[in-house]
Motif scaffolding. Structure first.
Motif, PDB file in Angstrom:
ATOM      1  N   ARG A  50       3.879  22.409   4.155  1.00 57.08           N
ATOM      2  CA  ARG A  50       4.992  23.018   4.890  1.00 57.08           C
ATOM      3  C   ARG A  50       5.046  24.546   4.734  1.00 57.08           C
ATOM      4  NH1 ARG A  50       9.479  21.442   2.354  1.00 57.08           N
ATOM      5  NH2 ARG A  50       8.318  20.440   0.683  1.00 57.08           N
ATOM      6  N   HIS A  51       4.325  25.069   3.755  1.00 55.34           N
ATOM      7  CA  HIS A  51       4.408  26.509   3.481  1.00 55.34           C
ATOM      8  C   HIS A  51       3.030  27.111   3.281  1.00 55.34           C
ATOM      9  CE1 HIS A  51       8.202  24.740   1.975  1.00 55.34           C
ATOM     10  NE2 HIS A  51       8.748  25.821   2.479  1.00 55.34           N
ATOM     11  N   THR A  52       2.884  28.379   3.662  1.00 54.53           N
ATOM     12  CA  THR A  52       1.673  29.100   3.281  1.00 54.53           C
ATOM     13  C   THR A  52       2.092  30.342   2.496  1.00 54.53           C
ATOM     14  OG1 THR A  52       1.649  30.236   5.393  1.00 54.53           O
ATOM     15  CG2 THR A  52       0.269  28.285   5.212  1.00 54.53           C
ATOM     16  N   ILE A  53       1.138  30.889   1.752  1.00 56.08           N
ATOM     17  CA  ILE A  53       1.436  32.024   0.885  1.00 56.08           C
ATOM     18  C   ILE A  53       1.415  33.303   1.711  1.00 56.08           C
ATOM     19  CG2 ILE A  53       0.726  33.291  -1.175  1.00 56.08           C
ATOM     20  CD1 ILE A  53      -0.975  30.614  -1.772  1.00 56.08           C
ATOM     21  N   LYS A  54       2.515  34.003   1.701  1.00 51.61           N
ATOM     22  CA  LYS A  54       2.607  35.279   2.417  1.00 51.61           C
ATOM     23  C   LYS A  54       2.165  36.422   1.498  1.00 51.61           C
ATOM     24  CE  LYS A  54       4.292  38.490   5.245  1.00 51.61           C
ATOM     25  NZ  LYS A  54       3.409  38.899   6.333  1.00 51.61           N
ATOM     26  N   ARG A  55       2.692  36.396   0.271  1.00 50.38           N
ATOM     27  CA  ARG A  55       2.389  37.488  -0.669  1.00 50.38           C
ATOM     28  C   ARG A  55       2.283  36.929  -2.080  1.00 50.38           C
ATOM     29  NH1 ARG A  55       2.994  43.312  -1.132  1.00 50.38           N
ATOM     30  NH2 ARG A  55       3.507  43.820  -3.283  1.00 50.38           N
ATOM     31  N   PHE A  56       1.280  37.407  -2.784  1.00 50.49           N
ATOM     32  CA  PHE A  56       1.079  37.010  -4.176  1.00 50.49           C
ATOM     33  C   PHE A  56       0.921  38.270  -5.011  1.00 50.49           C
ATOM     34  CE2 PHE A  56      -1.405  35.974  -7.882  1.00 50.49           C
ATOM     35  CZ  PHE A  56      -0.804  34.811  -8.330  1.00 50.49           C
ATOM     36  N   GLU A  57       1.676  38.359  -6.094  1.00 49.04           N
ATOM     37  CA  GLU A  57       1.579  39.505  -7.006  1.00 49.04           C
ATOM     38  C   GLU A  57       1.365  38.998  -8.413  1.00 49.04           C
ATOM     39  OE1 GLU A  57       5.009  42.122  -7.189  1.00 49.04           O
ATOM     40  OE2 GLU A  57       5.279  41.904  -5.028  1.00 49.04           O
ATOM     41  N   ILE A  58       0.505  39.682  -9.141  1.00 46.21           N
ATOM     42  CA  ILE A  58       0.337  39.328 -10.552  1.00 46.21           C
ATOM     43  C   ILE A  58       0.191  40.598 -11.381  1.00 46.21           C
ATOM     44  CG2 ILE A  58      -2.169  38.945 -10.248  1.00 46.21           C
ATOM     45  CD1 ILE A  58      -1.868  36.686 -12.403  1.00 46.21           C
ATOM     46  N   ALA A  59       0.882  40.637 -12.497  1.00 54.01           N
ATOM     47  CA  ALA A  59       0.762  41.748 -13.442  1.00 54.01           C
ATOM     48  C   ALA A  59       0.262  41.156 -14.755  1.00 54.01           C
ATOM     49  CB  ALA A  59       2.106  42.433 -13.645  1.00 54.01           C
ATOM     50  N   TYR A  60      -0.878  41.691 -15.223  1.00 56.22           N
ATOM     51  CA  TYR A  60      -1.469  41.180 -16.457  1.00 56.22           C
ATOM     52  C   TYR A  60      -0.900  41.947 -17.639  1.00 56.22           C
ATOM     53  CZ  TYR A  60      -4.689  38.963 -13.207  1.00 56.22           C
ATOM     54  OH  TYR A  60      -5.218  38.209 -12.180  1.00 56.22           O
ATOM     55  N   VAL A  61      -0.344  41.229 -18.588  1.00 54.04           N
ATOM     56  CA  VAL A  61       0.344  41.855 -19.717  1.00 54.04           C
ATOM     57  C   VAL A  61      -0.518  41.811 -20.979  1.00 54.04           C
ATOM     58  CG1 VAL A  61       2.400  41.755 -21.176  1.00 54.04           C
ATOM     59  CG2 VAL A  61       2.570  41.195 -18.724  1.00 54.04           C
TER      60      VAL A  61
END
Lengths: 254, 254
Positions: B197-208
Motif C-alpha cells: 500500500r505504500h512506497t518509500i518517498k524519502r529515507f534518511e540515515i545518520a550514522y552515530v
C-alpha cells in the motif's frame, strides 16, 4: 533471433561493499551473479524468464553447487561463463565457470533447474517450450570438473542452531524467500572467528519447498566425516504449525 | 592523473534478484549503488579509499538522504551521477542524481562524509589530503533539489519494535556492520502488506557509532506528524551491557 554461442560470458566486478571482512566477495553475492548470468543467458537465447512469463511458466532453481579455489577480491573484474549441459523433460543442467581477467579460474558451479506452470506450480515439460529450442544450445564438451550435488542425508539428531524471522527484504518478485538469502543465512551459522581460520571450499544447496515472508526459518546443522564438513537443513513454520523442510545444504571448508 | 569532470556518472542495471515483490529495486541495493558511485568517483579523482588507505585514512559516511519519485524496475538501466558540492575541514557534502536511460530522473541523494585516521578513529583534516585536491572538484551549480537531512528528534517513549543479532554477512572489510545493512534492517520493520500500500518517498540515515558482528541491534520506532512518516533509532548492546546509539533514521512513505 540471431543464433548465439552455446556458452554465455558475463562480466562482473567484485564490489567493495559486497566483500567480507577479508576483502573477498561474499559467496551469496557470487551466487547472485551466477543467477544473473543464468538469467541473461537464457533470456538472450529465447528460453528465459522474459519469454516464459508470457506463456505462464517460470524456471525454478532446484540445486546449486559452487566449488571455489579462491574468491575474487574487492575491485577484481571477473566473468561468469554459463552453459546448459543437459536438457531433459523435467530437469535442465546448467554449469558455471568463474574466470578472472588474466584467465585465472576461481571456481565452478553446477545447477539443476525445473520449469513450472505459474498457476498450478507443477512441473511442466521443458522440451515443449519453443519446440525444444533449448536442445540447440546443449554444450557437453566444455569442462566443469566438479562433482554434481549428491543427496544430503541428515539424521533426526541434527542440532537446532538458530531460528530467524523473514521480512520484506527477503522476498523476491515471486513472493518467495530469495534463493540467495538462504545461502547467506546458512553461511551466517558460522561466526567471524570461524571465517578467520576457514574459507568455503564447496557449497551445495537443494531447494525443496518455497517459503514466504512471515515464515520462521529453523536451521539444523550436523557434522559430516570431518570437522570442516557440515550438513544444514532449513525448515519453515508459520504461526506455530508443524515444521516443513525448505532446503538442505552442505558446506565444506578448508 | 588526467583531470576529470567534476560530476561522475556510473551505469547500473536493476538486477532482477535485487528487486522486491513489486519488481522494483530495493532501496538497500540502490544505496549500495550510490556508495559504489561515490567510491569510484573519489578513487578516479585521487582522494578515494585506494589512496587514503596508503596514508592510513578512510572516508566515513555520516549522513545519507535519498528521495525518490519512483524506483527503477527489474532490468532497467540507470546511471548514478555523483559530485562533491562542498568540502570543509571535517565534512564533505556529496550529492547524487539517479537518472534513467531516457533522461527520466528517478530521484536524488545527499550525503555527508567525514575522514578518519585508521588508528585513532578520530576525524582528520580533509583539506590536508593531497594539498586540498578535493577543492578542485567542488561543483555547486548542478542542482540537487532535495532537502538536507535534519536532525531526527526521538523521544524516550519510542516503541521497541525488534532486536536482531548480527552475523558474518553483515560485516564489511572494516570489521563493522555494513552501512547498507542498516538500511535493509530498518526497512524490514514494515511488512509486505504495508509495502503493498505504500512506497518509500524519502529515507534518511545518520550514522552515530559503529557496531560489530555479535552486537545485538535494537530498533525503536515512533510516528512523526502523519501516519506515513516515522523516526527509527538503532541501538546496540553486547553481552547484556547498556545500549548505545548506532544510528537514527527517518522514513517517509507515500
Amino acid at each position: 533471433m540471431e543464433k548465439l554461442s552455446k556458452i554465455g560470458r558475463y562480466d562482473f566486478l567484485a564490489e567493495p561493499f559486497h566483500c567480507d571482512f577479508s576483502n573477498h566477495l561474499f559467496m551469496g553475492h557470487l551466487g547472485n551473479h551466477m543467477l544473473n548470468a543464468a538469467d541473461f543467458h537464457s533470456n538472450e537465447r529465447g528460453y528465459g524468464m522474459n519469454y516464459l512469463n508470457e506463456v505462464n511458466r517460470t524456471w525454478v532453481l532446484s540445486r546449486l553447487a559452487i566449488e571455489m579455489v579462491d574468491m575474487p577480491k574487492a575491485y577484481d573484474r571477473f566473468s561468469v561463463e554459463t552453459w546448459i549441459d543437459s536438457a531433459m523433460k523435467f530437469f535442465t543442467g546448467r554449469n558455471f565457470k568463474i574466470v578472472g581477467e588474466s584467465g585465472h579460474v576461481y571456481g565452478y558451479g553446477k545447477s539443476v533447474w525445473a520449469m513450472i506452470d505459474l498457476n498450478t506450480r507443477q512441473p511442466v515439460d521443458i522440451l515443449a517450450v519453443r519446440d525444444g529450442l533449448i536442445n540447440e544450445y546443449v554444450e557437453t564438451e566444455y569442462t566443469c570438473p566438479i562433482e554434481k550435488s549428491s543427496r544430503v542425508k541428515m539424521s533426526a539428531e541434527a542440532d537446532p542452531i538458530r531460528s530467524i524471522d523473514t521480512y520484506y527484504n527477503d522476498v523476491d518478485v515471486n513472493g518467495h524467500i530469495n534463493s540467495v538469502k538462504y545461502i547467506e543465512h546458512v553461511l551466517d551459522l558460522w561466526d567471524l572467528a570461524w571465517y578467520k581460520r576457514h574459507t568455503i571450499k564447496r557449497f551445495e544447496i537443494a531447494y525443496v519447498a518455497e517459503s514466504h515472508q512471515g515464515d520462521c526459518l529453523h536451521f539444523y546443522r550436523e557434522q559430516r566425516d570431518t570437522d570442516i564438513d557440515f550438513n544444514v537443513r532449513i525448515a519453515k513454520s508459520n504461526g506455530g504449525g508443524e515444521e516443513a523442510e525448505v532446503c538442505r545444504c552442505r558446506v565444506l571448508f578448508v
